[in-house]
Design a protein around this motif. Sequence first.
Motif, mmCIF file in Angstrom:
data_model
loop_
_atom_site.group_PDB
_atom_site.id
_atom_site.type_symbol
_atom_site.label_atom_id
_atom_site.label_comp_id
_atom_site.label_asym_id
_atom_site.label_seq_id
_atom_site.Cartn_x
_atom_site.Cartn_y
_atom_site.Cartn_z
ATOM 1 N N ALA A 131 -25.217 2.108 -2.317
ATOM 2 C CA ALA A 131 -26.071 1.626 -3.412
ATOM 3 C C ALA A 131 -25.529 0.319 -3.982
ATOM 4 N N LEU B 189 -32.512 0.704 -3.745
ATOM 5 C CA LEU B 189 -31.136 1.185 -3.578
ATOM 6 C C LEU B 189 -30.939 2.584 -4.172
ATOM 7 N N MET B 190 -31.787 2.954 -5.123
ATOM 8 C CA MET B 190 -31.619 4.233 -5.815
ATOM 9 C C MET B 190 -32.644 5.293 -5.418
ATOM 10 N N CYS C 147 -26.847 1.796 -9.189
ATOM 11 C CA CYS C 147 -26.638 0.860 -8.089
ATOM 12 C C CYS C 147 -26.109 -0.439 -8.678
#
Length: 165
Positions: A12, A32-33, A79
């Motif tokens: 992340a 990313l999350m 992240c």
Amino acid sequence: MLRWTDFLEVDAVRLSLEARERVGVVHELAGLMAARARVPAKELTEHLLARERLGSTAMAGGVAVPHCRLVGVPRIVTCVGIHQEGLDFGEANGGRVRVFVGMVSPPDPAGLHLNVLARIGALLRNARLREALLTAPSPSALRALLVCVEDAHVSQRSEAAVARW
């Protein structure tokens, strides 16, 4: 003891965000999350942007922390994204934001959400840490640096940890 880095996985961390504007950066952070948060990236993007419309999450020193609470998220997920050129994200003094921290949490642990945000803010007030993050050679090195500084912060020695790095 509460640690932000307990909610930050190496995958992340992105050392080179590509977007050239606010919505694109928020979408990259959501991406990313999303998997760990169990929320589609598009939905997470919408919630993060709704929070930004309430007021910019940019803070002094070229840092922004887009965050939200969302039903269905199993636990806090964070992240880190670095934007090498920086971009306007509504920082109070008109500077460019280069360090982005995204965060999503379930609505239940309100205190935990705020405590993690406070820890992120406390650590990223350190100018030497921010500079070190911008030059981290890899996502794992960036996360390791944050773990080291956070451990030292808990022991009230964050400057020494950055110097050792």
